[in-house]
Design an enzyme around this catalytic site. Structure first.
Site, PDB file in Angstrom:
ATOM      1  N   LYS A 197      42.472  33.235  37.471  1.00  0.00           N
ATOM      2  CA  LYS A 197      42.448  31.885  37.168  1.00  0.00           C
ATOM      3  C   LYS A 197      41.565  31.802  35.981  1.00  0.00           C
ATOM      4  O   LYS A 197      40.588  32.224  35.806  1.00  0.00           O
ATOM      5  CB  LYS A 197      41.854  31.014  38.273  1.00  0.00           C
ATOM      6  CG  LYS A 197      42.681  30.954  39.505  1.00  0.00           C
ATOM      7  CD  LYS A 197      41.944  30.157  40.631  1.00  0.00           C
ATOM      8  CE  LYS A 197      42.724  29.962  41.907  1.00  0.00           C
ATOM      9  NZ  LYS A 197      41.694  29.411  42.904  1.00  0.00           N
ATOM     10  N   GLY A 350      35.248  42.445  40.590  1.00  0.00           N
ATOM     11  CA  GLY A 350      35.496  43.231  41.737  1.00  0.00           C
ATOM     12  C   GLY A 350      37.144  43.866  41.585  1.00  0.00           C
ATOM     13  O   GLY A 350      37.374  45.077  42.022  1.00  0.00           O
ATOM     14  N   GLY A 373      29.819  37.744  40.544  1.00  0.00           N
ATOM     15  CA  GLY A 373      29.461  36.415  40.045  1.00  0.00           C
ATOM     16  C   GLY A 373      28.197  36.264  39.083  1.00  0.00           C
ATOM     17  O   GLY A 373      28.144  35.456  38.386  1.00  0.00           O
TER      18      GLY A 373
HETATM   19  P1  ADP Z   1      38.281  40.161  38.778  1.00  0.00           P
HETATM   20  O1  ADP Z   1      37.850  40.442  40.508  1.00  0.00           O
HETATM   21  O2  ADP Z   1      38.322  41.607  38.067  1.00  0.00           O
HETATM   22  O3  ADP Z   1      37.197  39.168  38.415  1.00  0.00           O
HETATM   23  P2  ADP Z   1      40.262  38.091  39.493  1.00  0.00           P
HETATM   24  O4  ADP Z   1      39.709  38.254  40.621  1.00  0.00           O
HETATM   25  O5  ADP Z   1      39.789  37.198  38.293  1.00  0.00           O
HETATM   26  O6  ADP Z   1      39.537  39.681  38.721  1.00  0.00           O
HETATM   27  O7  ADP Z   1      41.609  38.557  39.326  1.00  0.00           O
HETATM   28  C1  ADP Z   1      42.175  39.536  40.107  1.00  0.00           C
HETATM   29  C2  ADP Z   1      43.638  38.861  40.517  1.00  0.00           C
HETATM   30  O8  ADP Z   1      44.448  38.413  39.652  1.00  0.00           O
HETATM   31  C3  ADP Z   1      44.349  39.809  41.301  1.00  0.00           C
HETATM   32  O9  ADP Z   1      44.380  39.893  42.800  1.00  0.00           O
HETATM   33  C4  ADP Z   1      45.598  40.050  40.797  1.00  0.00           C
HETATM   34  O10 ADP Z   1      46.730  40.152  41.579  1.00  0.00           O
HETATM   35  C5  ADP Z   1      45.503  38.631  40.204  1.00  0.00           C
HETATM   36  N1  ADP Z   1      46.677  38.454  39.008  1.00  0.00           N
HETATM   37  C6  ADP Z   1      46.563  38.878  37.840  1.00  0.00           C
HETATM   38  N2  ADP Z   1      47.758  38.631  37.218  1.00  0.00           N
HETATM   39  C7  ADP Z   1      48.549  38.018  37.854  1.00  0.00           C
HETATM   40  C8  ADP Z   1      49.650  37.174  37.507  1.00  0.00           C
HETATM   41  N3  ADP Z   1      50.281  37.365  36.422  1.00  0.00           N
HETATM   42  N4  ADP Z   1      50.115  36.305  38.548  1.00  0.00           N
HETATM   43  C9  ADP Z   1      49.482  36.191  39.893  1.00  0.00           C
HETATM   44  N5  ADP Z   1      48.208  36.893  40.191  1.00  0.00           N
HETATM   45  C10 ADP Z   1      47.714  37.775  39.259  1.00  0.00           C
HETATM   46 MG    MG Z   2      38.283  39.176  42.189  1.00  0.00          MG
END
Ligand code: ADP
Ligand code: MG
Length: 392
Positions: A197, A350, A373
């Site tokens: 997001k 994560g 966070g």
């Molecule tokens: P991080 O934990 O590294 O900060 P986020 O929690 O923001 O990363 O995002 C990770 C999630 O985003 C994963 O579960 C992944 O499946 C999802 N994601 C990445 N690209 C897409 C996409 N195009 N459509 C839906 N979900 C996505």
């Molecule tokens: Mg995450």
């Protein structure tokens, strides 16, 4: 200036160490991953070698101020005992008379693990009396739990008002690495931001715009930027409420002369599932009934080239639904490009760290940030209460 334990005289002292032992447990209460416990060892060994007695404290899960037996730190004591190769006493609670006498009885080289701090609501409320009780157990306070430093809790902030407070080695490395990104990155500095997001990461995107030379956006959040470009994203994950924010960020990047790269092509499918045939399309040809689930090969190349020219790279957020094999390629290719950088690299988040592990590339990264966070808030430019109290 951050006060750290380096060179600190702890001989014969009782040291309260706030650690991050919020480890994942399976249904049988066994520790699924002991990474966080292992990560605490350098600080613990350093203090023990210098003649300290240790009182360790952590939270585990979200017991919300009540005793939840499944969230006991007892299994951690056993694992730690093996890793340290010395006995670790388990306290029945984190405050109270019994705990006090256990702490008092500690000899140099001995280790006491307190029970889950969050069994008491006073922990998250940062209750001064509770903080004072924690402080009363020891002579010195050390914080090595960066992941909770964005919260002013009794064990992360309150306690430091009563006894001398220092950062442990994990805390130090995390802060120094993130600070370097914000204050003195070698150029070119490229940030790769992806994940689910835009709304989670607006603060970081904005703060980074002033600091990076290029911002590469992929993953689910890129879809909202494509919407802001007037393109359709079909059934893809997107945040219509944040299209205007995405538009502002693009306009600001243009004004400041920063490169902002979005996906040029995408891997699409009807759903993020194995068996759904994936297809590659240019960004302006996502059919109405399909989902963009990964960056396409042209985008991978474009992003990897940009990353390859950088001297500093920060990466947070997978480029696609990397959990599902057919949509993993973009994330793995970016992970490889970041690992190959001839310069300073930081990976945080994560899921991003999980992807990096999956690629087997963690050891090729300058700093793998486990702060979640807390890392994001730090990179937004916010002051973290648990860090501030260790400075000066
Ligand atoms: P991080 O934990 O590294 O900060 P986020 O929690 O923001 O990363 O995002 C990770 C999630 O985003 C994963 O579960 C992944 O499946 C999802 N994601 C990445 N690209 C897409 C996409 N195009 N459509 C839906 N979900 C996505
Ligand atoms: Mg995450």
């Amino acid at each position: 200036m951050l006060r750290t334990i380096e060179g600190l005289d702890v001989k014969g002292k009782r040291v309260f160490v706030r650690v991050d032992y919020n480890v994942p447990l399976d249904e049988n209460g066994n520790i699924r991953d002991d990474t966080r416990i292992r990560a605490s060892l350098p600080t613990l060994r350093y203090l023990l070698d210098r003649g300290a007695a240790l009182i360790l404290a952590s939270h585990l899960g979200r017991p919300k101020g009540k005793v939840v037996p499944e969230m006991s730190l007892r299994p951690v004591a056993r694992t730690l005992e093996n890793l340290l190769a010395r006995p670790v006493k388990m306290a029945p609670d984190c405050t109270g008379d019994e705990v006090k006498s256990m702490a008092k009885a500690l000899r140099p080289g001995e280790v006491l693990l307190l029970e889950n701090l969050r069994f008491h609501s006073e922990e998250e409320e940062n209750d001064p009396e509770f903080a004072k009780e924690l402080a009363g157990l020891a002579d010195v306070y050390v914080n090595d739990a960066f992941g909770t430093a964005h919260r002013a809790h009794a064990s992360t902030e309150g306690i430091a008002r009563y006894i001398p407070a220092y950062a442990g080695f994990l805390m130090k490395k995390e802060i120094e690495s993130l600070k370097k990104l914000l204050e003195s990155p070698e150029r070119p500095f490229v940030a790769v931001i992806g994940g689910a997001k835009v709304s989670d990461k607006i603060g970081v995107l904005r703060n980074f715009l002033d600091r990076v030379d290029a911002l590469l956006i992929g993953g689910g959040m890129a879809n909202t930027f494509l919407l802001a470009q007037g393109l359709g994203v079909g059934k893809s994950l997107s945040e219509p409420d944040f299209v205007s924010v995405a538009g502002e960020i693009m306009a600001e990047a243009a004004k400041k002369g920063k490169d902002l790269l979005l996906p040029e092509d995408l891997v699409i499918a009807a759903a993020p599932k194995v068996g759904e045939p994936p297809r590659v399309v240019p960004k302006d040809q996502i059919p109405g009934d399909m989902m963009a689930l990964d960056i396409g090969p042209r985008t991978r190349k474009l992003f990897s080239t940009k990353i390859g020219q950088a001297r500093t790279v920060f990466w947070n957020g997978p480029m696609g639904v990397f959990e599902v094999e057919p949509f993993r390629g973009g994330t793995l290719e970016i992970a490889a490009a970041v690992a190959d950088v001839n310069g300073f690299t930081v990976v945080g988040g994560g899921d991003s760290v999980a992807a990096l592990e999956m690629a087997g590339l963690s050891s090729k990264i300058g700093h793998v940030s486990t702060g979640g966070g807390a890392s994001l808030e730090f990179l937004e430019g916010k002051e973290l209460p648990g860090v501030k109290i260790l400075e000066g």
